[in-house]
Scaffold this active site. Structure first.
Site, short mmCIF file in Angstrom:
data_model
loop_
_atom_site.label_atom_id
_atom_site.label_comp_id
_atom_site.label_asym_id
_atom_site.label_seq_id
_atom_site.Cartn_x
_atom_site.Cartn_y
_atom_site.Cartn_z
CB THR A 7 -0.88 -0.10 1.22
OG1 THR A 7 -1.71 -1.17 1.14
CG2 THR A 7 -1.92 1.14 1.09
CG MET A 24 -12.02 -2.35 -1.75
SD MET A 24 -13.11 -3.46 -3.08
CE MET A 24 -13.38 -5.00 -2.25
CG HIS A 41 -7.84 -2.24 11.07
ND1 HIS A 41 -8.96 -1.62 11.39
CD2 HIS A 41 -8.01 -2.28 9.67
CE1 HIS A 41 -9.85 -1.52 10.36
NE2 HIS A 41 -9.04 -2.13 9.37
#
Length: 620
Positions: free
Chosen positions: A25, A105, A550
């Site tokens: 990312t 997403m 996360h």
């Protein structure tokens, strides 16, 4: 006429000014932005392969299908005492684009105070006002029209969004049946709709943006958004299938300098050098792993792993924070279509696939969109919050590392006061059964109330395994790191458990409130009680919590040097090493109230900006 050089020969013969380890990312953001300067030559080493044509990645409604495949590193935690000994799968993307190719997403931001807390911890230039331009720089928002805003609450405020960035963001083209009832049920419980949830406050009910390009209805992620449009640049060179073993550090007059990397490609070991910097972008799991394998970390950890100690820094791999997730499952009216039905009914899946292929419509375009972020004070009285906060202060710090942690905890404790209006719990309701613990019954339809704690007190660690101590050999990158989040452990973990259990009651109350309650048959996980007593979800939470994917903090940003309790400085330079930076989610010093991807893109943008600035000024 001679033959063309092989891919590996071409890569090794290139003179790089910057070497990026990890094409995920953040890594592809950094690489692409650096390559905008024609005097810079960027090399990218990525262990995964490209997957531009993989439907399981591209098609929005097929999210999570690639978990557990070759596109996933398939990590797992050690058994967690706070989970009664359970170990959790920890998915991470092993593909060009990293976890941005595998996530759900969701596109959102945290509260202003979350980023300002990073600056409060000593990181000048990382507050909300400084980050906002980089959030906008990464984004290309497709605006919802007035009708969609009225029907689906797809609001936005233009000044807080970007409209020409690489990552395409849009509101869903098709909403699940339940979404039309979400805002109404929250309104009945005193939660208002937030019409500007990207403005620095995500409190309230809102409809989620997604990282989807709406004309093709395909996932927009770092590989397709950043790298692919720039792949033809001669100063941007990618090598996939290349697994980095260590960063090469050279001793020069008592200082360590990063000079390149040792990696394997198709079974052979190679070395690549750089004339400038090495930028590690391997993520919260593998960035600390790579630093440790390179000799940077806690001496005890490195010695047990058989790694030569070069830079002593006990902060490497520590400060791990994650969002714990629970999923309450409800049986709903059997006539309501769900994505789950496509995974159990081949004929329905075939019809949905045909509709998607011909018109880019239908169930294959749906994504979770019904969201609310709430402070604990919305459903807990101030006295209860104060009591929990005071109990956390029972033990005083006695060591330097504990004092660093106390700064973090003081911010978390401040959030317990009823005056703070921050998103401490996320609620996300979607059609389908998301629980790994409940097996759906044939012919029935389900929905899930997902609940995620945003500011956990509990912290864990990620380290290389003690192979020298246990097996008499040096650890390598092929040895899975020891991931120990320490969910619900210690005094802070006990408070996390209490808060998740208390918040569970309000999540259940949302589902039982009309109009959303009108589509619900009954709760099935945990099973409903019929004795009328107030439910205590504590034991259920301990046995049913999983990760929300996360993880942050394992190369935390802060301090001025080795020994300050952090890994990188405010310019993301690794303490104690010249020419080495980390740019990814691992640098986040304190967890935020948001899904991570938009923030990680902004970190990549800001990191690239600083690297370019230092390059142009002649220092790093």
């Amino acid at each position: 006429m001679g033959s063309l050089p092989s891919v590996i020969e071409a890569f090794l013969s290139t003179r790089f000014t910057h070497l990026i380890i990890g094409g995920g990312t953040a890594g592809l953001v950094v690489a692409t932005r650096l390559a905008e300067n024609k005097d810079i030559v960027v090399g990218i080493l990525e262990a995964g392969l490209t997957a531009y044509d993989e439907p399981g990645i591209n098609v929005p409604g097929r999210f999570c299908e690639m978990l557990g495949t070759d596109y996933d590193w398939q990590f797992a935690t050690v058994p967690q005492p706070g989970f009664n000994g359970r170990s959790l799968p920890w998915p991470r993307g092993k593909v060009l684009g990293g976890t941005s190719a595998l996530n759900i997403m969701t596109w959102n931001r945290a509260c202003k105070e979350d980023y300002d807390a990073w600056e409060e911890l000593g990181n000048t230039g990382w507050g909300w006002d400084d980050m906002l331009p980089f959030f906008k720089k990464s984004e290309r928002l497709y605006e919802s029209d007035a009708e969609d805003q009225f029907v689906n609450h797809s609001y936005f405020e233009r000044k807080f969004h970007g409209f020409d960035g690489p990552v395409h963001t849009s509101y869903p083209a098709l909403y699940g049946t339940s979404h039309q009832y979400w805002h109404g049920s929250l309104h009945s419980l005193g939660v208002e709709t937030n019409r500007s949830h990207f403005s620095g406050s995500n409190i309230g009910a809102w409809t989620s943006l997604t990282s989807v390009e709406p004309s093709r209805m395909e996932r927009s992620y770092s590989a397709t958004a950043y790298y692919r449009p720039n792949a033809g640049k001669p100063n941007l060179v990618l090598l996939t299938g290349a697994t980095v073993q260590e960063v090469l550090l050279q001793s020069d007059k008592g200082a360590w300098i990063a000079r390149g990397a040792r990696f394997t490609y198709q079974g052979q070991e190679h070395v690549v050098h750089t004339e400038g910097e090495v930028i590690v972008c391997a993520g919260s799991v593998q960035s600390p792993q790579l630093l440790e394998l390179s000799g940077i970390g806690n001496p005890e950890v490195l010695e047990d792993a058989g790694v030569q100690v070069k830079v002593e820094n006990s902060a490497v791999g520590e400060n791990l924070q994650d969002h714990p997730l629970t999923c309450m499952i409800y049986e709903i009216e059997p006539s309501i279509p769900t994505i789950e039905s496509l995974r159990t009914d081949p004929s329905a899946a075939k019809v949905a696939d045909q509709e998607y292929q011909t018109s880019r419509t239908g169930l294959r375009t749906t994504l979770p969109a019904s969201v609310a972020y709430l402070p604990f004070s919305h459903y807990l009285p101030p006295d209860d919050l104060a009591q929990l906060g005071h109990s956390m202060l029972a033990s005083a710090p006695t060591t330097k590392s504990a004092i660093q942690r106390s700064k973090r905890d003081s911010i978390l404790l401040r959030r317990f006061t009823h005056e703070q209006n921050l998103g401490q719990i996320e609620y996300n309701f979607d059609l389908s059964n998301y629980s790994p613990f409940y097996r759906s019954e044939p012919g029935k339809r389900y929905a899930t109330m997902m609940q995620m704690l945003q500011y956990p007190f509990s912290t864990g660690s990620i380290h290389v395994p003690p192979t020298q101590k246990e097996e008499g050999r040096r650890a390598t990158v092929e040895d899975k790191p020891v991931i120990d989040p320490k969910y619900y452990e210690g005094r802070g973990g006990e408070i996390d458990l209490q808060m998740v259990a208390k918040a569970q009651r309000f999540g259940d109350r949302i589902v039982r409130t009309k109009p959303l309650a009108g589509i619900v048959v009954k709760r099935v996980c945990p099973p409903e009680r019929d004795d009328g007593e107030e439910e205590d979800f504590t034991d259920w939470v301990r046995d049913h919590t999983v990760t929300d994917w996360h993880p942050v903090g394992t190369c935390a940003m802060g301090g001025k040097g080795v020994g300050d309790g952090y890994v990188v400085d405010e310019r993301l330079r690794v303490h104690g090493v010249k020419g080495l930076r980390v740019v990814d989610a691992s640098i986040v010093p304190l967890q935020i109230s948001a899904h991570l991807q938009a923030t990680v893109y902004a970190i990549g943008e800001k990191g690239a900006s600083m690297i370019l600035e230092d390059w142009e000024n002649g220092f790093a």
